[in-house]
Design an enzyme around this catalytic site. Structure first.
Site, short mmCIF file in Angstrom:
data_model
loop_
_atom_site.label_atom_id
_atom_site.label_comp_id
_atom_site.label_asym_id
_atom_site.label_seq_id
_atom_site.Cartn_x
_atom_site.Cartn_y
_atom_site.Cartn_z
N ASP A 166 9.22 -8.80 3.98
CA ASP A 166 8.62 -8.00 5.04
C ASP A 166 8.31 -8.86 6.26
O ASP A 166 8.55 -8.47 7.41
CB ASP A 166 7.38 -7.28 4.54
CG ASP A 166 6.34 -8.21 3.91
OD1 ASP A 166 6.67 -9.37 3.56
OD2 ASP A 166 5.18 -7.77 3.76
N SER A 187 0.81 -1.22 0.00
CA SER A 187 0.00 0.00 0.00
C SER A 187 0.84 1.27 0.00
O SER A 187 0.47 2.25 -0.63
CB SER A 187 -0.94 0.01 1.22
OG SER A 187 -1.81 -1.10 1.19
#
Length: 266
Positions: A105, A13
């Site tokens: 991540d 995002s």
């Protein structure tokens, strides 16, 4: 004083960044969009030249090119490393059958969590485009995880693939539920959709946590991170801890380990 490390977490995002000093403390932080249309470029003009950039990128080649261009514009020739998951690093052992398939991540977040909560069993729930859960034993062994649609993606899917349901963003849904009654069942369609998808998130977390406690026969700390964590937390009935810099903190540890392996946690 040694030069700081620039840390960059490029998620699905947005892109978050931080500067970490020699003690691995995040001394400056910020965020920016995948494209210039998504907001202004980061203001790195006041930052000192870092020792290098350490990057977790799960957003693809276009975002990688944007990051490279920004780094080259501010610090031409700056060394940079895009991390990949490994079988073991910084005290964490990767339990994936194919370790490199684990998202960078999630790997950095596991390393950050193991350092933040030493000696504790953890269930790490991160709420982004996807909701991810990681089971991390106190000895640093990552035993596996779960991936589900995030709150926003659940609501978007219902709005997109049905004729009469609205497409709601998390901001709209959060506002709708802010003044909702204690009774979980709602009396209009937008609130019913918002609450239903939120309860799906909370139900997943609570079921996973209870199953993990039963399997390990030991206390497990639930750690929440990500954009929808506040909303999901309100729907939870179990104790939890909020930590929003696990990935960046993990990147700081990875960078410090590369610079001086003797500083890596056991």
């Amino acid at each position: 004083m040694s030069e700081p490390h620039l840390l960059i977490d490029a998620g699905n995002s947005r892109i978050k960044w931080a500067l970490a000093d020699a003690r691995r403390t995040l001394v400056d932080t910020g965020a920016f969009g995948h494209t210039r249309d998504g907001g202004a470029d980061p203001d790195w003009s006041r930052l000192p030249r870092p020792r290098g950039a350490w990057i977790s990128n799960v957003a693809g080649a276009d975002v990688a090119a944007r990051i490279d261009a920004l780094l080259d514009a501010r610090w031409p020739g700056l060394p940079r490393t895009t991390i990949r998951s490994r079988p073991a690093q910084c005290g964490v052992t990767n339990g994936y059958t194919t370790p490199e398939q684990l998202g960078s991540d999630r790997w950095a977040g596991l390393i950050g969590a193991h350092a933040a909560f030493p000696g504790e069993h953890l269930l790490i729930a991160t709420f982004g485009t996807a909701t991810t859960l990681e089971a991390l034993r106190a000895d640093g062994c990552f035993t596996g995880g779960l991936i589900a649609p995030g709150w926003a993606l659940m609501m978007r899917a219902l709005g997109t693939h049905t004729a009469q349901l609205p497409t709601l963003t998390t901001d709209i849904a959060s506002g709708l539920l802010a003044g909702a009654q204690a009774e979980p069942f709602q009396v209009d369609t937008p609130r019913s959709l918002s609450a239903g998808c939120l309860y799906a998130q909370a139900g997943l977390i609570e079921r996973a946590w209870r199953d993990l406690v039963a399997a390990w026969q030991a206390p497990v700390r639930l750690v929440l991170a990500g954009g929808a964590a506040d909303d999901v937390a309100r729907a939870l009935t179990i104790a939890h801890t909020r930590h929003d810099t696990l990935i960046l903190s993990g990147l700081a540890l990875i960078a410090a380990d590369a610079a001086d392996p003797a500083t890596a946690p056991d």
